[in-house]
Enzyme design. Structure first.
Site, PDB file in Angstrom:
ATOM      1  N   SER A  31       0.627  -1.381   0.146  1.00  0.00           N
ATOM      2  CA  SER A  31       0.090  -0.310  -0.199  1.00  0.00           C
ATOM      3  C   SER A  31       0.828   1.301   0.252  1.00  0.00           C
ATOM      4  CB  SER A  31      -0.733  -0.268   1.488  1.00  0.00           C
ATOM      5  OG  SER A  31      -0.213   0.125   2.693  1.00  0.00           O
ATOM      6  N   GLU A 106      10.537 -10.403  -4.116  1.00  0.00           N
ATOM      7  CA  GLU A 106      11.587  -8.342  -3.817  1.00  0.00           C
ATOM      8  C   GLU A 106      12.684  -8.551  -3.863  1.00  0.00           C
ATOM      9  OE1 GLU A 106       6.982  -6.611  -1.375  1.00  0.00           O
ATOM     10  OE2 GLU A 106       8.214  -7.733  -0.519  1.00  0.00           O
TER      11      GLU A 106
HETATM   12  C1  5RP Z   1       4.901  -7.037   0.226  1.00  0.00           C
HETATM   13  C2  5RP Z   1       5.613  -6.460   1.298  1.00  0.00           C
HETATM   14  C3  5RP Z   1       4.902  -5.265   1.186  1.00  0.00           C
HETATM   15  O1  5RP Z   1       6.100  -4.417   1.042  1.00  0.00           O
HETATM   16  C4  5RP Z   1       5.602  -4.727   3.177  1.00  0.00           C
HETATM   17  O2  5RP Z   1       4.170  -5.615   3.441  1.00  0.00           O
HETATM   18  C5  5RP Z   1       4.630  -3.006   3.422  1.00  0.00           C
HETATM   19  O3  5RP Z   1       3.600  -2.864   3.278  1.00  0.00           O
HETATM   20  P1  5RP Z   1       2.499  -1.342   3.513  1.00  0.00           P
HETATM   21  O4  5RP Z   1       3.347  -0.622   2.726  1.00  0.00           O
HETATM   22  O5  5RP Z   1       1.124  -2.019   2.328  1.00  0.00           O
HETATM   23  O6  5RP Z   1       2.318  -1.805   4.469  1.00  0.00           O
HETATM   24  O7  5RP Z   1       6.682  -6.602   1.775  1.00  0.00           O
HETATM   25  O8  5RP Z   1       5.351  -8.937   0.827  1.00  0.00           O
END
Ligand code: 5RP
Length: 226
Positions: A31, A106
């Site tokens: 997000s 990632e």
């Molecule tokens: C996805 C991730 C995201 O970067 C992490 O969950 C952060 O997400 P958000 O910006 O929605 O808090 O690692 O795998």
């Protein structure tokens, strides 16, 4: 006081200032990254020429809708800069990632990247990692046993669900959220967990963040890896 979405947006927009014409740009997931995709889309409409490497199907879809040209990591194995989020960041810029389920792609993209920018709002900061349960991607085969072995390393594991079925990653795997409590040695834990048969990847990102951009109530803060 600013709301959390405003803080995410501030951090994301600052990260996009680092993107230059001609770059290959890794596009994280989540997000917070969403706001970076919106801003990148605006800059592309103004003439910015980049190739984005998405880390998830979700990001791919949003980037495509925003007119960002996309490439495959196999064709662009060297990535100039990546913008990604995190679930928790410690004082040494080590990360827990994978809350959004995209940790494997990632990590592959981060490993291929020359300059990794992590964008967070200030709620994600911790002295020591472990407030957020550590996501671990595992193959479905033998998942019960893999969870038992993970538990033997000192955590309470929980299989991530989606409705009544296990949550499936873009790679067709499961995620186990492992509540360890304080993680004093992230590198050591990562190494141990990666040796467990069935584990594909661990959501600990150690020494991979080059620049942390934090959206704070008082403004944006940048912290570089020392
Ligand atoms: C996805 C991730 C995201 O970067 C992490 O969950 C952060 O997400 P958000 O910006 O929605 O808090 O690692 O795998």
């Amino acid at each position: 006081m600013k709301g959390v979405e405003a803080l995410k947006r501030m951090a994301a927009e600052r990260a996009v200032d680092y993107v230059r014409d001609g770059m290959v740009v890794g596009l994280g997931t989540g997000s917070t990254v969403y706001y970076a995709l919106l801003k990148l889309g605006e800059r592309v409409r103004e003439g910015l020429d980049i190739v984005g490497i998405p880390t998830s199907r979700r990001t791919e879809e949003i980037a495509r809708q925003r007119g960002i040209k996309l490439g495959d990591i196999n064709d662009y194995p060297e990535i100039d800069l990546t913008i990604d989020g995190a679930d928790e960041v410690d004082s040494n810029l080590n990360l827990i990632k994978g809350g959004g389920g995209a940790l494997l792609r990632e990590k592959i993209v981060a490993h291929a990247t020359s300059f990794e920018i992590i964008i967070v709002d200030e709620r994600k900061l911790s002295e020591v990692l472990g407030s957020f349960p550590l996501p671990v991607e595992i193959v479905p085969y033998g998942w019960r046993r893999t969870m038992k072995v993970l538990a033997s390393h000192g955590c309470t594991p929980s299989l991530r669900m989606n409705g009544g079925s296990p949550y499936l990653t873009d790679n067709g795997n499961y995620i186990v959220d492992c509540a360890f409590g304080r993680i004093e040695d992230p590198a050591g834990l990562e190494e141990k967990l990666l040796r467990v048969p069935g584990v594909v990847e661990v959501g600990l990102f150690v020494g991979m963040c080059d620049l942390l951009i934090i959206g704070k109530d008082g403004g944006v803060e940048e912290v570089r890896r020392s």
